[in-house]
Design an enzyme around this catalytic site. Structure first.
Site, PDB file in Angstrom:
ATOM      1  CG  MET A  32      30.710 -22.034  -0.238  1.00 33.49           C
ATOM      2  SD  MET A  32      31.627 -22.345   1.287  1.00 33.49           S
ATOM      3  CE  MET A  32      31.207 -20.867   2.219  1.00 33.49           C
ATOM      4  N   GLY A  43      25.694 -24.181   4.316  1.00 31.04           N
ATOM      5  CA  GLY A  43      25.320 -23.032   3.480  1.00 31.04           C
ATOM      6  C   GLY A  43      25.807 -21.687   3.974  1.00 31.04           C
ATOM      7  CB  SER A  44      28.080 -19.990   4.757  1.00 28.38           C
ATOM      8  OG  SER A  44      28.920 -21.064   4.387  1.00 28.38           O
ATOM      9  NE  ARG A  45      28.738 -12.556   1.127  1.00 29.81           N
ATOM     10  CZ  ARG A  45      27.989 -11.467   1.138  1.00 29.81           C
ATOM     11  NH1 ARG A  45      26.693 -11.530   0.910  1.00 29.81           N
ATOM     12  NH2 ARG A  45      28.537 -10.294   1.348  1.00 29.81           N
TER      13      ARG A  45
END
Length: 218
Positions: A97, A185-187
């Site tokens: 993301m 922001g990340s996954r």
């Protein structure tokens, strides 16, 4: 509609923007500089509002399918050894993301929450190979009779400083329902049975709560 995790930040941002506008209008006389500052404040507000948006999603409930838990881009599809819960080989599908994506995390399948654990950790960039093992993260496993067990892991990135996880062991998870939220922001990694039929490709954009990631291979 904005997510509840962003209400406080949105209010603070509004106060900063309004205060900045009033100060700029009162103390800066150079027209071009005043315009730039006001535009920057407006852009900042728009970015914050966009980040915490929470659009409605129309999930087609199906116990034989795994849907994307988040919006973003598929960056990993591979067979790996899952160390924390299964302790065996699984198919990993990871969705990255960016800060402009919706950051609500949704349950990929419906069923019972059988595992939920938070891990403090580092803030490596989300696409780093060791991010899933060393970054701040939460691991959630949901089980249903049709698909079995599916693990999804929220992973903080370099910008994400807080992961919110709503899943508790014993909860009834509704496919597409909110499982948590990751700020900035990340996954998210999915760990699926090896006989799963993957329905996405690398670099494909997916939508949380709607895009089908995988289904039972009949």
């Amino acid at each position: 509609m904005f997510h509840k995790e962003g209400h406080k930040i949105i209010v603070i941002t509004l106060l900063i923007v309004v205060g900045g506008y009033l100060l700029t209008d009162s103390f800066i006389e150079i027209t071009w500089l005043k315009t730039i500052i006001m535009l920057a404040l407006l852009v900042f507000l728009i970015l914050i509002l966009q980040f915490f948006r929470n659009p409605k999603r129309h999930t087609q409930l199906n116990d034989g399918q795994v849907i994307s838990p988040v919006d973003g881009k598929v960056v990993v599809i591979e067979e790996v050894f899952e160390k924390e819960y299964f302790k065996e080989k699984r198919l990993q599908v990871s969705v990255f993301m960016s800060p402009i994506n919706v950051h609500v995390t949704r349950y990929p399948i419906g069923g019972n929450v059988v595992f939920s654990k938070y891990h403090p950790g580092k803030y490596l960039v989300a696409w780093h190979p060791k991010a899933s093992e060393e970054n701040e993260r939460t691991t959630v496993v949901v089980e249903n009779k049709t698909y079995g067990k599916v693990l999804h892991r929220q992973i903080a990135g370099a910008l994400a400083k807080r992961i919110v996880n709503y899943a508790k062991v014993g909860d009834n998870a509704v496919q597409g329902g909110e499982s948590g939220f990751i700020k900035f922001g990340s996954r998210v990694d999915l760990y699926l049975p090896l006989d799963t039929k993957i329905k996405v490709a690398l670099n494909q954009k997916v939508k949380g709560g709607e895009s089908i990631i995988a289904e039972i291979n009949e």
